[in-house]
Motif scaffolding. Sequence first.
Motif, PDB file in Angstrom:
ATOM      1  N   ALA A 428      -7.241   5.137   5.330  1.00 27.97           N
ATOM      2  CA  ALA A 428      -5.850   5.429   5.680  1.00 27.97           C
ATOM      3  C   ALA A 428      -5.725   5.885   7.129  1.00 27.97           C
ATOM      4  CB  ALA A 428      -5.293   6.491   4.731  1.00 27.97           C
ATOM      5  N   ALA A 429      -6.622   6.792   7.562  1.00 31.41           N
ATOM      6  CA  ALA A 429      -6.550   7.293   8.940  1.00 31.41           C
ATOM      7  C   ALA A 429      -6.824   6.177   9.935  1.00 31.41           C
ATOM      8  CB  ALA A 429      -7.542   8.432   9.126  1.00 31.41           C
ATOM      9  N   ALA A 442       3.157   0.946   2.828  1.00 29.36           N
ATOM     10  CA  ALA A 442       2.987   0.062   3.982  1.00 29.36           C
ATOM     11  C   ALA A 442       1.510  -0.244   4.220  1.00 29.36           C
ATOM     12  CB  ALA A 442       3.603   0.701   5.220  1.00 29.36           C
ATOM     13  N   LEU A 443       0.650   0.739   3.984  1.00 32.10           N
ATOM     14  CA  LEU A 443      -0.786   0.502   4.141  1.00 32.10           C
ATOM     15  C   LEU A 443      -1.270  -0.541   3.142  1.00 32.10           C
ATOM     16  CD1 LEU A 443      -2.237   4.113   4.644  1.00 32.10           C
ATOM     17  CD2 LEU A 443      -1.286   2.554   6.341  1.00 32.10           C
ATOM     18  N   TRP A 444      -0.846  -0.413   1.905  1.00 29.81           N
ATOM     19  CA  TRP A 444      -1.270  -1.377   0.883  1.00 29.81           C
ATOM     20  C   TRP A 444      -0.738  -2.774   1.195  1.00 29.81           C
ATOM     21  CZ3 TRP A 444      -5.245  -0.623  -1.872  1.00 29.81           C
ATOM     22  CH2 TRP A 444      -5.576   0.650  -2.351  1.00 29.81           C
ATOM     23  N   VAL A 452      -7.767  -7.749   1.742  1.00 25.63           N
ATOM     24  CA  VAL A 452      -8.825  -6.790   1.443  1.00 25.63           C
ATOM     25  C   VAL A 452      -8.345  -5.676   0.512  1.00 25.63           C
ATOM     26  CG1 VAL A 452      -8.384  -5.220   3.395  1.00 25.63           C
ATOM     27  CG2 VAL A 452     -10.743  -5.570   2.597  1.00 25.63           C
ATOM     28  N   ALA A 453      -7.130  -5.813  -0.018  1.00 22.27           N
ATOM     29  CA  ALA A 453      -6.568  -4.771  -0.875  1.00 22.27           C
ATOM     30  C   ALA A 453      -7.396  -4.567  -2.135  1.00 22.27           C
ATOM     31  CB  ALA A 453      -5.118  -5.103  -1.235  1.00 22.27           C
ATOM     32  N   GLU A 454      -7.869  -5.646  -2.740  1.00 24.70           N
ATOM     33  CA  GLU A 454      -8.643  -5.509  -3.977  1.00 24.70           C
ATOM     34  C   GLU A 454      -9.953  -4.764  -3.739  1.00 24.70           C
ATOM     35  OE1 GLU A 454      -7.554  -6.126  -6.992  1.00 24.70           O
ATOM     36  OE2 GLU A 454      -5.674  -6.619  -5.969  1.00 24.70           O
ATOM     37  N   VAL A 455     -10.549  -4.976  -2.584  1.00 21.83           N
ATOM     38  CA  VAL A 455     -11.780  -4.255  -2.254  1.00 21.83           C
ATOM     39  C   VAL A 455     -11.507  -2.764  -2.193  1.00 21.83           C
ATOM     40  CG1 VAL A 455     -13.533  -3.898  -0.474  1.00 21.83           C
ATOM     41  CG2 VAL A 455     -12.771  -6.216  -1.035  1.00 21.83           C
ATOM     42  N   VAL A 456     -10.406  -2.389  -1.570  1.00 28.73           N
ATOM     43  CA  VAL A 456     -10.069  -0.971  -1.422  1.00 28.73           C
ATOM     44  C   VAL A 456      -9.689  -0.366  -2.763  1.00 28.73           C
ATOM     45  CG1 VAL A 456      -8.518   0.675  -0.276  1.00 28.73           C
ATOM     46  CG2 VAL A 456      -9.379  -1.313   0.979  1.00 28.73           C
ATOM     47  N   ARG A 457      -8.963  -1.114  -3.586  1.00 23.88           N
ATOM     48  CA  ARG A 457      -8.574  -0.584  -4.899  1.00 23.88           C
ATOM     49  C   ARG A 457      -9.788  -0.318  -5.781  1.00 23.88           C
ATOM     50  NH1 ARG A 457      -4.174  -4.400  -4.527  1.00 23.88           N
ATOM     51  NH2 ARG A 457      -2.188  -3.290  -4.299  1.00 23.88           N
ATOM     52  N   LEU A 463      -7.659   4.675  -0.621  1.00 23.43           N
ATOM     53  CA  LEU A 463      -7.335   4.781   0.807  1.00 23.43           C
ATOM     54  C   LEU A 463      -8.057   5.926   1.487  1.00 23.43           C
ATOM     55  CD1 LEU A 463      -3.471   4.149   0.712  1.00 23.43           C
ATOM     56  CD2 LEU A 463      -5.227   2.606   1.623  1.00 23.43           C
ATOM     57  N   GLN A 464      -8.511   6.897   0.721  1.00 24.33           N
ATOM     58  CA  GLN A 464      -9.199   8.049   1.308  1.00 24.33           C
ATOM     59  C   GLN A 464     -10.702   7.835   1.447  1.00 24.33           C
ATOM     60  OE1 GLN A 464      -7.349  10.388   2.676  1.00 24.33           O
ATOM     61  NE2 GLN A 464      -5.642   9.137   1.911  1.00 24.33           N
TER      62      GLN A 464
END
Length: 554
Positions: A428-429, A442-444, A452-457, A463-464
């Motif tokens: 996130a930062a 907005a980040l998502w 790359v959203a699925e990787v982060v989820r 996000l942290q």
Amino acid sequence: MSAMLRLLLRVLGLWRARRGWLLAGAVVAGLAALAGIALLALAGRGVSEGLQNSALTAGAVGSLLLLRPLILVRPLARYLERLVTHSATFRALTDTRIWFFRRLAERLPAGLGLRGAGDLLGRIVSDVEALDGLYLRALVPGAAAVAVVLALAVMLGAAGPGLAAVVALPLAAALLLPPLLAPAAGRAAARVAEAQGQLRVAAVDPLLGLEDTLAANGEARATDRLMRAGDALAQQQKALARRAAWSGASGLVLSQAALFGALGYGLAGGEGAVAGSVLGLFLALGAGEVLAAVPRAGTALAAASAGARRLFEAADTAPPVPEPAVPVAPPTGHAVRVEGVHFSWAPDRAPVFNGLSLELPEGGRLALLGPSGSGKSTLATLLLKLAAPQEGRITLGGTDLASLSGAAVRSRIACLTQDARLFDDSIAANLRLADPAATDAALWQALERAGVAEVVRALPEGLQTGCGEGGARFSGGQGRRLALARALLAPAALLILDEPAGGLDPLAERAFLETLESATQGRSVILITHRLLGVEKPTRILRLVGGRAIPAMG
């Protein structure tokens, strides 16, 4: 001395926002020192009155009784002094680091360049820390010492002018040691600061290129260089330590002179002078404790001035692109036009561009091709106003970049560089570098567009999740997509993509470019690359040849 004074006054100017804290610390330090003097003055009075009478008089008893609250006041005052002075120092040094970082950002917008990372690290850490000596080890002890010497002169003057002269004058002379010794110590401290910078360069450079160092069997050479830099620093530190020792010895001699003066006054003055002599002895002892730090203030001033000189040397470098005196309002459009641009990185270097001209209408997608060294990345630097052409001009929405502020230009143009860095912070930062006010939604959305959203989820902390230094937590392809999400989060209408898939394997490169093509829809795009794979869909293709742009078919 005048050069040192100018440097130190400039440092104090940087700290003017903290003047309340700084003044409070000096005042509390003076009061703590005066509490100690008052304690010894009352003790001396009680002892002298006891010597004059075989039994304790009422005055002597009263003096001794007054010691009780002062015994408590002094340690409390000393504690408060430490609390306030260190709080003031930490705030002032924080302001200095922020100021220095901002100055570097203005003067090194395209990166460190010829300035070594180790050298700049030394300036922003050690040289800034050296400035704490200006306040904690020079100004604060100096303020306390002046208060003590004045108080001592007043109290002893009431007992006898001669007593005040023989005790207070040597102590007053000790106050002159810092300005007298600081110039020579300043030269020694400057050599120490320079040697420290060389040591950091010798230590950091091989580590930054550790793979190359090991591949070339360069460990022995790097170690030898580090040892020589360490030996050079040790020699300079010894020279500075010798000066500090002479300063301390000089202060000790003057303090002892005050004690002997008090003793001599009592011996030479007869029975009536004994009481004053005892008082003088007690006060000289109390003053000696406070003035013991004064001779070292000269070394502290020298170290602070050496650190300040190195800071200002880097901070005063002329920015590569001066801001206009009165920036014009940003244009409403974002069409780009490059007209007859000539540019060279230095007068003694070959020109990168020699009459470059091109244009990109709003919504256009330009592919800019060329081999390494042809000027592709240099054009991105010029468009972002991180450098300025020597001839010709570049317009954004019909407005010359030279008349716009750098911040205004970079709010309209975002760039995804070949070596886009993920910092050792959360996802996130890292994303919010492009838009600090962006919501999680907005980040998502940016992560979704970057693929790359699925990787982060799938990460436990979402996000942290920390990215690690240089994005070490992720693979090359994932790191590039996170960097793309950051670029997409920026509200800029024009995106510069500088070798965006560089370093990826062929399959990851093709997949990334396909994502890039869909993710950047609705924005103007300049794609800088050495070749096209066929998945890109530019509206125009240009090739950089000989400092000019010519049409190309791929």
